[in-house]
Design an enzyme around this catalytic site. Structure first.
Site, PDB file in Angstrom:
ATOM      1  NE  ARG A 234      -4.220  -1.577   0.131  1.00 29.86           N
ATOM      2  CZ  ARG A 234      -4.304  -2.678  -0.608  1.00 29.86           C
ATOM      3  NH1 ARG A 234      -3.282  -3.009  -1.393  1.00 29.86           N
ATOM      4  NH2 ARG A 234      -5.376  -3.445  -0.570  1.00 29.86           N
ATOM      5  CD  GLU A 263      -3.007   3.302  -5.292  1.00 32.43           C
ATOM      6  OE1 GLU A 263      -1.851   2.871  -5.193  1.00 32.43           O
ATOM      7  OE2 GLU A 263      -4.011   2.580  -5.067  1.00 32.43           O
ATOM      8  CG  HIS A 284      -2.939  -0.489  -6.985  1.00 30.78           C
ATOM      9  ND1 HIS A 284      -3.343   0.167  -5.846  1.00 30.78           N
ATOM     10  CD2 HIS A 284      -3.033  -1.811  -6.669  1.00 30.78           C
ATOM     11  CE1 HIS A 284      -3.677  -0.692  -4.902  1.00 30.78           C
ATOM     12  NE2 HIS A 284      -3.484  -1.909  -5.392  1.00 30.78           N
TER      13      HIS A 284
END
Length: 316
Positions: A234, A263, A284
């Site tokens: 993360r 994000e 991601h």
């Protein structure tokens, strides 16, 4: 059982496959859902399916028939779990679907940075090989994985899978203990010692109050000057400003990150704008191999079907 209403809040994050359930239901599918629309969209739902859309107490309180929130990911920090439990709403997630996908991505970042692949791509674009007086061009130093030390924070499925890959390349693998831990568990190395010994440091732990900014300026200063940091966990695990400064100042050798604190980074981000040859940022997507995404989808359907059949599973 009565006909259940199943509401999918961010279906565009799922593969384009039939959402086949084993019980009678009405399916309402939203590709995306804005925060201000959540409460209205789930008001009559028996089952809510969400990946990253936040379901908070206000949204939960507006629905007295809600039975299950099926999260299409492992992390459930977008759900107010305390409120869900208080209101009798079960929450389930999917687990271990992407161990190989994330571990392979982390390994790819590690190899690329240890071999300084981004730097050599830059040299090639600049025409340095063509200008070389020899048959080869040597720029940034390249290092073998063989004999190096990989430190992993997070001993779940992803961390263990990555450890197995690294061992196949004859790396020494250590698992780091929690930051600030009063004692060191068997099979782990104290946090500060692990930081100092790492040639590669890879983060695969959840984001909690205890792990937030676990790697900051002080930790980066303890790392070897040629060490590589990998974060496929993360974004909040790393102080991003400190990381950028460490890369620019040569405090560490390189970094590969698949996650950021915000994000998507619609308003820009210093790590994206730096364009450093020792930094790789991916969007991601480490978890998203074709195999992993299909495995995740199957698990989501199985979780919902099991719950409807009175056999709840993967409840958090």
């Amino acid at each position: 059982m009565s006909v259940w209403n199943v509401v999918v809040l961010d279906g565009d994050t799922l593969p384009k496959r039939p959402f086949a359930l084993d019980f009678e239901h009405n399916l309402v599918w939203y590709g995306q859902t804005a925060a201000e629309d959540v409460a209205a969209r789930i008001a009559d739902a028996d089952v809510v399916v969400t990946n990253k859309v936040v379901v908070d107490e206000a949204a939960l309180s507006g629905n007295s028939r809600l039975k299950l929130i099926a999260v299409t990911a492992t992390g459930v920090n977008n759900i107010d779990l305390a409120a869900a439990r208080r209101l009798g709403v079960a929450v389930c997630n999917v687990r271990a679907y992407g161990n190989e996908s994330v571990a392979e991505h982390a390994f790819m970042l590690m190899m690329a940075l240890m071999r300084n692949l981004p730097s050599y791509r830059r040299d090639m674009r600049a025409g340095l090989w063509q200008q070389s007086p020899f048959f080869c061009h040597f720029g940034a130093p390249m290092r073998d994985l063989n004999g190096k030390t990989l430190v992993v924070f997070g001993r779940g499925g992803i961390g263990k899978t990555l450890a197995d890959y690294a061992k196949a390349f004859h790396m020494t693998v250590l698992f780091g203990e929690h930051k600030g831990a009063e004692s060191v568990r068997e099979g782990y190395v104290a946090f500060d010692e692990a930081i100092r010994r790492a040639d590669v440091l890879s983060l695969h732990c959840p984001l909690t109050d205890q792990t937030a900014n676990m790697i900051g300026a002080a930790e980066l200063a303890q790392m070897k000057s040629d060490a590589v940091l990998i974060n496929c966990g993360r974004g909040g695990l790393v102080d991003e400003a400190a990381l950028l400064a460490a890369l620019q100042n040569g405090t560490i050798g390189g970094a590969g990150v698949d996650v950021l604190t915000v994000e998507p980074p619609k308003n820009g981000h210093p790590l994206l704008e730096a364009q450093l040859p020792n930094l790789i940022v991916t969007p991601h997507m480490a978890w998203g191999s074709t195999e992993a995404v299909n495995r995740l989808f199957d698990m989501v359907l199985d979780n919902i079907n099991a719950f409807a059949a009175g056999k709840p599973q993967n409840i958090v």
